[in-house]
Design a protein around this motif. Structure first.
Motif, mmCIF file in Angstrom:
data_model
loop_
_atom_site.group_PDB
_atom_site.id
_atom_site.type_symbol
_atom_site.label_atom_id
_atom_site.label_comp_id
_atom_site.label_asym_id
_atom_site.label_seq_id
_atom_site.Cartn_x
_atom_site.Cartn_y
_atom_site.Cartn_z
ATOM 1 N N ALA A 102 93.732 16.092 -62.307
ATOM 2 C CA ALA A 102 93.398 14.940 -61.468
ATOM 3 C C ALA A 102 93.741 15.205 -60.006
ATOM 4 N N GLY A 103 94.889 15.851 -59.758
ATOM 5 C CA GLY A 103 95.279 16.153 -58.384
ATOM 6 C C GLY A 103 94.337 17.142 -57.726
ATOM 7 N N ALA A 104 93.973 18.193 -58.456
ATOM 8 C CA ALA A 104 93.040 19.181 -57.919
ATOM 9 C C ALA A 104 91.673 18.544 -57.635
ATOM 10 N N ALA A 105 91.235 17.664 -58.536
ATOM 11 C CA ALA A 105 89.940 17.003 -58.344
ATOM 12 C C ALA A 105 89.945 16.110 -57.113
ATOM 13 N N LEU A 106 91.056 15.422 -56.859
ATOM 14 C CA LEU A 106 91.150 14.595 -55.660
ATOM 15 C C LEU A 106 90.939 15.423 -54.403
ATOM 16 N N LEU A 107 91.584 16.579 -54.329
ATOM 17 C CA LEU A 107 91.454 17.426 -53.140
ATOM 18 C C LEU A 107 90.056 18.045 -53.040
ATOM 19 N N ALA A 108 89.476 18.415 -54.163
ATOM 20 C CA ALA A 108 88.141 19.014 -54.151
ATOM 21 C C ALA A 108 87.092 18.049 -53.621
ATOM 22 N N GLU A 109 87.367 16.747 -53.742
ATOM 23 C CA GLU A 109 86.426 15.742 -53.253
ATOM 24 C C GLU A 109 86.488 15.561 -51.741
ATOM 25 N N ARG A 110 87.572 16.003 -51.099
ATOM 26 C CA ARG A 110 87.757 15.667 -49.687
ATOM 27 C C ARG A 110 87.889 16.851 -48.751
ATOM 28 N N ILE A 111 88.077 18.055 -49.297
ATOM 29 C CA ILE A 111 88.136 19.214 -48.401
ATOM 30 C C ILE A 111 87.059 20.218 -48.807
ATOM 31 N N GLU A 112 86.711 21.108 -47.900
ATOM 32 C CA GLU A 112 85.594 22.033 -48.109
ATOM 33 C C GLU A 112 85.916 23.071 -49.180
ATOM 34 N N GLN A 113 84.853 23.513 -49.858
ATOM 35 C CA GLN A 113 84.997 24.614 -50.808
ATOM 36 C C GLN A 113 85.563 25.835 -50.081
ATOM 37 N N GLY A 114 86.483 26.509 -50.726
ATOM 38 C CA GLY A 114 87.090 27.688 -50.133
ATOM 39 C C GLY A 114 88.289 27.402 -49.251
ATOM 40 N N ALA A 115 88.552 26.126 -48.965
ATOM 41 C CA ALA A 115 89.703 25.764 -48.131
ATOM 42 C C ALA A 115 90.995 26.117 -48.861
ATOM 43 N N PRO A 168 97.175 25.808 -44.364
ATOM 44 C CA PRO A 168 96.469 25.135 -45.463
ATOM 45 C C PRO A 168 95.946 23.764 -45.058
ATOM 46 N N SER A 169 94.817 23.397 -45.649
ATOM 47 C CA SER A 169 94.232 22.082 -45.399
ATOM 48 C C SER A 169 94.969 20.984 -46.151
ATOM 49 N N ALA A 170 95.653 21.351 -47.234
ATOM 50 C CA ALA A 170 96.309 20.350 -48.068
ATOM 51 C C ALA A 170 97.491 20.968 -48.800
ATOM 52 N N VAL A 171 98.322 20.084 -49.358
ATOM 53 C CA VAL A 171 99.437 20.464 -50.232
ATOM 54 C C VAL A 171 99.253 19.739 -51.554
ATOM 55 N N LEU A 172 99.363 20.473 -52.669
ATOM 56 C CA LEU A 172 99.320 19.865 -53.998
ATOM 57 C C LEU A 172 100.666 20.125 -54.669
ATOM 58 N N GLN A 173 101.373 19.060 -55.021
ATOM 59 C CA GLN A 173 102.734 19.177 -55.535
ATOM 60 C C GLN A 173 102.828 18.739 -56.984
ATOM 61 N N GLY A 174 103.323 19.637 -57.816
ATOM 62 C CA GLY A 174 103.580 19.333 -59.221
ATOM 63 C C GLY A 174 104.893 19.939 -59.655
ATOM 64 N N HIS A 175 105.372 19.538 -60.815
ATOM 65 C CA HIS A 175 106.677 19.999 -61.285
ATOM 66 C C HIS A 175 106.665 21.476 -61.641
ATOM 67 N N SER A 176 107.734 22.152 -61.247
ATOM 68 C CA SER A 176 107.981 23.525 -61.677
ATOM 69 C C SER A 176 109.484 23.748 -61.717
ATOM 70 N N GLU A 177 109.965 24.352 -62.778
ATOM 71 C CA GLU A 177 111.400 24.607 -62.894
ATOM 72 C C GLU A 177 111.882 25.641 -61.886
ATOM 73 N N SER A 178 110.966 26.402 -61.303
ATOM 74 C CA SER A 178 111.363 27.454 -60.362
ATOM 75 C C SER A 178 111.243 27.026 -58.904
ATOM 76 N N THR A 179 110.871 25.781 -58.633
ATOM 77 C CA THR A 179 110.761 25.323 -57.245
ATOM 78 C C THR A 179 112.112 25.457 -56.540
ATOM 79 N N SER A 180 112.096 26.078 -55.368
ATOM 80 C CA SER A 180 113.326 26.322 -54.610
ATOM 81 C C SER A 180 113.277 25.616 -53.259
#
Length: 344
Positions: A80-93, A122-134
Motif C-alpha cells: 500500500a505504501g509503495a502504491a501511494l508513492l507510485a501514484e504521485r511521483i514519476e516512474q524511475g524516481a 530522493p523524491s520520497a521516503v518510504l518507512q517500514g519496520h526493520s529490526e536492523s534500522t540504526s
C-alpha cells in the motif's frame, strides 16, 4: 435458519497476528474457520500492517500453520505504501527506503528506484519496520525529509508483539523522525484507508467484513473505510478497552474467536440481550440477569460475552468514549463481571 455471520458479506478481510496466529502458533479455530469459508466459495484477504516481510513469506507462514493462503490473497502495508508513492511521483524516481529489502522490492516492482542515502536526492521516503534500522538509517531519512521529500509510513504501530512481549514498532521510529523533522508522514496501513481499501478492491468486495483483534488499528481502519467489523479477543484489545472505546473504534460484532464466523450473525452483534438488563445512571452501569436466567447461568446466551455486548450497547448510546464503573446487580452478574475483568 439464521444466516451465518460470514455468509452476510462478500469478502472477509482478516488481520494476522492476534487474529489467525500468535507468534508461531495458530489460534485455535482459525484453520477450521478459514477452511470453511473456502469450502463455501467465500473470498478471503489477509491484511497486515507488517511491512518487513514479502507476501511470499506471509503465505509460507500461513500455510505452515495449516491456514491456506495464496499470493493474491495477501495485502500488506508495504504494498500500500509503495502504491501511494507510485501514484504521485514519476516512474524511475528514487525513493529512500527505511526498512527491509522486501520493502525496497515493492518499490522496484512499481518502477521506482530504491536508495539508502539522502545524497542521491530522493523524491520520497518510504518507512517500514526493520529490526536492523540504526541511527545512521534514521539520519539519512531525516536529511531527505527535511530537504522536502514526500514521506510515507507503512504504519504507525507503536509496538510490535513478539514472544518476548511488546517491543518498539514502526510507529516508535516514525515518532522519532517527526520530532527531528517537524513533519508528519502520510500513513498507508491501518487505521488509515489505503491498505484496507486496497484489500477490499482486490477482492471486488462491496460489503466486506473486517476481522481483527486491535481496536485502534483493525476496527478503526474498518470504521474509516465504512466496513462492518468483528473484534475477536485472541490478541491485544480486551473487554474494558472495548466498553470504553471511542465511536471510531466500535465494532458491530464481538466474539471470543473466529468460530463466530460460522454462527448466526445475531449471536455476535452488539445489541441488547434477552438474558441481561443494563441500567445506566450518573454513577455508572448496573448489570443484572433477567427472569428465569438468574437461576441458570449456563443458559445465559453466550455468558460473559453476551453480557459484554449488552453493556456496550447501553453505554455506547450515551457515551462518546469514556471509562465507566460497572456494578453487579446479582451473584450471576458478579461472577460474569469478574470473568470479564470488570468487577469493582
Amino acid at each position: 435458519m439464521s444466516q451465518a455471520l460470514d455468509e452476510g458479506h462478500d469478502a472477509l478481510l482478516l488481520d494476522l497476528d492476534g487474529t489467525l496466529y500468535r507468534g508461531g502458533t495458530a489460534i485455535p479455530g482459525a484453520e477450521d474457520a478459514v477452511s470453511r469459508v473456502r469450502a463455501n466459495g467465500g473470498t478471503l484477504r489477509y491484511v497486515t500492517n507488517n511491512a518487513s516481510k514479502p507476501p511470499e513469506a506471509v503465505v509460507e507462514k500461513l500455510n505452515s500453520l495449516s491456514i491456506p493462503a495464496t499470493l493474491t490473497e495477501v495485502s500488506t502495508s508495504a504494498q500500500a505504501g509503495a502504491a501511494l508513492l507510485a501514484e504521485r511521483i514519476e516512474q524511475g524516481a528514487s525513493v529512500l527506503v527505511l526498512g527491509t529489502a522486501a520493502l525496497a522490492d515493492e518499490l522496484a516492482a512499481l518502477g521506482l528506484r530504491p536508495v539508502r542515502e539522502a545524497e542521491t536526492g530522493p523524491s520520497a521516503v518510504l518507512q517500514g519496520h526493520s529490526e536492523s534500522t540504526s541511527w545512521a538509517d534514521l539520519a539519512e531519512a531525516c536529511l531527505a525529509i527535511r530537504a522536502g521529500a514526500d514521506w510515507v509510513a507503512c504504519n504507525r504501530d507503536a509496538t510490535l508483539p513478539t514472544e518476548r512481549g511488546q517491543l518498539p514498532g514502526n510507529g516508535a521510529l516514525v515518532h522519532a523522525l517527526e520530532m527531528a523533522t517537524g513533519r508528519t508522514p502520510e500513513v498507508a496501513g491501518k487505521p488509515e484507508r489505503p491498505l484496507v481499501d486496497r484489500a477490499a478492491d482486490s477482492a471486488g468486495a462491496i460489503n466486506p467484513l473486517f476481522v481483527g483483534d486491535r481496536l485502534e488499528t483493525d476496527i478503526a481502519g474498518a470504521r474509516r473505510a465504512g466496513m462492518a467489523s468483528l473484534l475477536v479477543f485472541t490478541g491485544v484489545s480486551g473487554p474494558r478497552e472495548l466498553l470504553a472505546a471511542p465511536e471510531g473504534q466500535r465494532p458491530e460484532h464481538v466474539a471470543a474467536d473466529l468460530t463466530a464466523l460460522s454462527a448466526p450473525a445475531e449471536e455476535s452483534v452488539v445489541a441488547e440481550q434477552s438474558a441481561w438488563n443494563v441500567e445506566v445512571d450518573a454513577t455508572g452501569l448496573t448489570l443484572t440477569t433477567v427472569g428465569e436466567f438468574a437461576a441458570e447461568p449456563e443458559a445465559l446466551g453466550g455468558g460473559a460475552l453476551s453480557a459484554l455486548r449488552a453493556l456496550c450497547a447501553a453505554w455506547w448510546r450515551v457515551s462518546s468514549g469514556d471509562d465507566v464503573r460497572v456494578r453487579a446487580g446479582d451473584d450471576v452478574a458478579k461472577s460474569v463481571l469478574h470473568g470479564l475483568g470488570m468487577q469493582d
